[in-house]
Write a protein that holds these residues in place. Structure first.
Motif, PDB file in Angstrom:
ATOM      1  N   SER A   1       0.393   8.964  -6.036  1.00 19.98           N
ATOM      2  CA  SER A   1       0.745  10.013  -6.989  1.00 19.98           C
ATOM      3  C   SER A   1       1.040   9.381  -8.348  1.00 19.98           C
ATOM      4  O   SER A   1       1.300   8.178  -8.442  1.00 19.98           O
ATOM      5  CB  SER A   1       1.973  10.802  -6.513  1.00 19.98           C
ATOM      6  OG  SER A   1       3.128   9.983  -6.568  1.00 19.98           O
ATOM      7  N   ILE A   2       1.013  10.207  -9.367  1.00 18.88           N
ATOM      8  CA  ILE A   2       1.326   9.729 -10.715  1.00 18.88           C
ATOM      9  C   ILE A   2       2.792   9.297 -10.792  1.00 18.88           C
ATOM     10  O   ILE A   2       3.126   8.335 -11.468  1.00 18.88           O
ATOM     11  CB  ILE A   2       0.981  10.805 -11.770  1.00 18.88           C
ATOM     12  CG1 ILE A   2       1.064  10.241 -13.181  1.00 18.88           C
ATOM     13  CG2 ILE A   2       1.860  12.003 -11.663  1.00 18.88           C
ATOM     14  CD1 ILE A   2      -0.202   9.703 -13.689  1.00 18.88           C
ATOM     15  N   GLU A   3       3.650   9.982 -10.048  1.00 18.26           N
ATOM     16  CA  GLU A   3       5.069   9.606 -10.014  1.00 18.26           C
ATOM     17  C   GLU A   3       5.257   8.225  -9.395  1.00 18.26           C
ATOM     18  O   GLU A   3       6.063   7.431  -9.883  1.00 18.26           O
ATOM     19  CB  GLU A   3       5.881  10.651  -9.245  1.00 18.26           C
ATOM     20  CG  GLU A   3       5.953  12.005  -9.909  1.00 18.26           C
ATOM     21  CD  GLU A   3       4.767  12.911  -9.616  1.00 18.26           C
ATOM     22  OE1 GLU A   3       4.695  13.984 -10.239  1.00 18.26           O
ATOM     23  OE2 GLU A   3       3.901  12.546  -8.802  1.00 18.26           O
ATOM     24  N   ALA A   4       4.527   7.948  -8.328  1.00 19.14           N
ATOM     25  CA  ALA A   4       4.619   6.637  -7.679  1.00 19.14           C
ATOM     26  C   ALA A   4       4.111   5.533  -8.603  1.00 19.14           C
ATOM     27  O   ALA A   4       4.692   4.448  -8.673  1.00 19.14           O
ATOM     28  CB  ALA A   4       3.831   6.632  -6.371  1.00 19.14           C
ATOM     29  N   LEU A   5       3.050   5.814  -9.346  1.00 19.82           N
ATOM     30  CA  LEU A   5       2.516   4.834 -10.281  1.00 19.82           C
ATOM     31  C   LEU A   5       3.508   4.577 -11.421  1.00 19.82           C
ATOM     32  O   LEU A   5       3.727   3.426 -11.813  1.00 19.82           O
ATOM     33  CB  LEU A   5       1.178   5.314 -10.837  1.00 19.82           C
ATOM     34  CG  LEU A   5       0.398   4.339 -11.697  1.00 19.82           C
ATOM     35  CD1 LEU A   5       0.100   3.044 -10.943  1.00 19.82           C
ATOM     36  CD2 LEU A   5      -0.895   4.988 -12.171  1.00 19.82           C
ATOM     37  N   ALA A   6       4.121   5.638 -11.920  1.00 18.74           N
ATOM     38  CA  ALA A   6       5.125   5.483 -12.978  1.00 18.74           C
ATOM     39  C   ALA A   6       6.311   4.659 -12.485  1.00 18.74           C
ATOM     40  O   ALA A   6       6.819   3.793 -13.201  1.00 18.74           O
ATOM     41  CB  ALA A   6       5.588   6.854 -13.474  1.00 18.74           C
ATOM     42  N   LYS A   7       6.734   4.898 -11.251  1.00 16.87           N
ATOM     43  CA  LYS A   7       7.851   4.138 -10.674  1.00 16.87           C
ATOM     44  C   LYS A   7       7.480   2.658 -10.538  1.00 16.87           C
ATOM     45  O   LYS A   7       8.281   1.776 -10.850  1.00 16.87           O
ATOM     46  CB  LYS A   7       8.227   4.722  -9.311  1.00 16.87           C
ATOM     47  CG  LYS A   7       9.403   4.066  -8.663  1.00 16.87           C
ATOM     48  CD  LYS A   7       9.753   4.737  -7.347  1.00 16.87           C
ATOM     49  CE  LYS A   7      10.928   4.043  -6.694  1.00 16.87           C
ATOM     50  NZ  LYS A   7      11.313   4.657  -5.429  1.00 16.87           N
ATOM     51  N   LEU A   8       6.262   2.381 -10.100  1.00 14.70           N
ATOM     52  CA  LEU A   8       5.796   1.003  -9.973  1.00 14.70           C
ATOM     53  C   LEU A   8       5.779   0.307 -11.329  1.00 14.70           C
ATOM     54  O   LEU A   8       6.301  -0.809 -11.480  1.00 14.70           O
ATOM     55  CB  LEU A   8       4.392   0.974  -9.359  1.00 14.70           C
ATOM     56  CG  LEU A   8       3.725  -0.392  -9.284  1.00 14.70           C
ATOM     57  CD1 LEU A   8       4.411  -1.281  -8.246  1.00 14.70           C
ATOM     58  CD2 LEU A   8       2.248  -0.244  -8.970  1.00 14.70           C
ATOM     59  N   TYR A   9       5.197   0.960 -12.332  1.00 12.90           N
ATOM     60  CA  TYR A   9       5.138   0.367 -13.667  1.00 12.90           C
ATOM     61  C   TYR A   9       6.523   0.182 -14.263  1.00 12.90           C
ATOM     62  O   TYR A   9       6.793  -0.818 -14.917  1.00 12.90           O
ATOM     63  CB  TYR A   9       4.278   1.229 -14.591  1.00 12.90           C
ATOM     64  CG  TYR A   9       2.787   1.102 -14.359  1.00 12.90           C
ATOM     65  CD1 TYR A   9       2.244   0.070 -13.619  1.00 12.90           C
ATOM     66  CD2 TYR A   9       1.910   2.032 -14.897  1.00 12.90           C
ATOM     67  CE1 TYR A   9       0.879  -0.042 -13.412  1.00 12.90           C
ATOM     68  CE2 TYR A   9       0.541   1.933 -14.701  1.00 12.90           C
ATOM     69  CZ  TYR A   9       0.028   0.898 -13.964  1.00 12.90           C
ATOM     70  OH  TYR A   9      -1.318   0.790 -13.776  1.00 12.90           O
TER      71      TYR A   9
END
Length: 105
Positions: free
Chosen positions: A6-14
């Motif tokens: 998800s975009i939320e998971a990618l934002a959290k990773l970054y």
């Protein structure tokens, strides 16, 4: 990043990687920039950093943020507020509802 679903998971990773890099460099401020989908990611990360009391600056680069396009004469988007409304819409989409409401008042 490929494992993110998800975009939320990618934002959290970054965001985690940004904070790790910030700690290594002993930097205080964070400057985020993004274009197109990266602008949405940068905005989401900036909102999360602000919640954690981390000072950050945000630069959003995009050439066209209005829908439908101004080139489409069959739809009059001016009543939507043009680019400003489109920017607020993107901000709301990224979770900055309180920010948008403050700016509108």
């Amino acid at each position: 990043a490929f494992a993110c679903e998800s975009i939320e998971a990618l934002a959290k990773l970054y965001k985690g990687r940004i904070l790790q890099d910030r700690a290594k460099k002993q930097a205080e401020d964070v400057l985020l920039a993004g274009r197109s989908m990266g602008a949405l990611l940068a905005c989401m990360i900036a909102l999360e950093l602000q919640k954690e009391q981390t000072h950050c600056s945000l630069v959003i680069l995009d050439s066209e943020v209005v829908w439908p396009s101004k080139l489409d004469n069959s739809f009059c988007y001016d009543w939507l507020g043009g680019e400003v409304e489109a920017t607020f819409w993107l901000s709301r989409l990224a979770g900055a509802k309180d920010f948008v409401e403050e700016q509108v008042q």
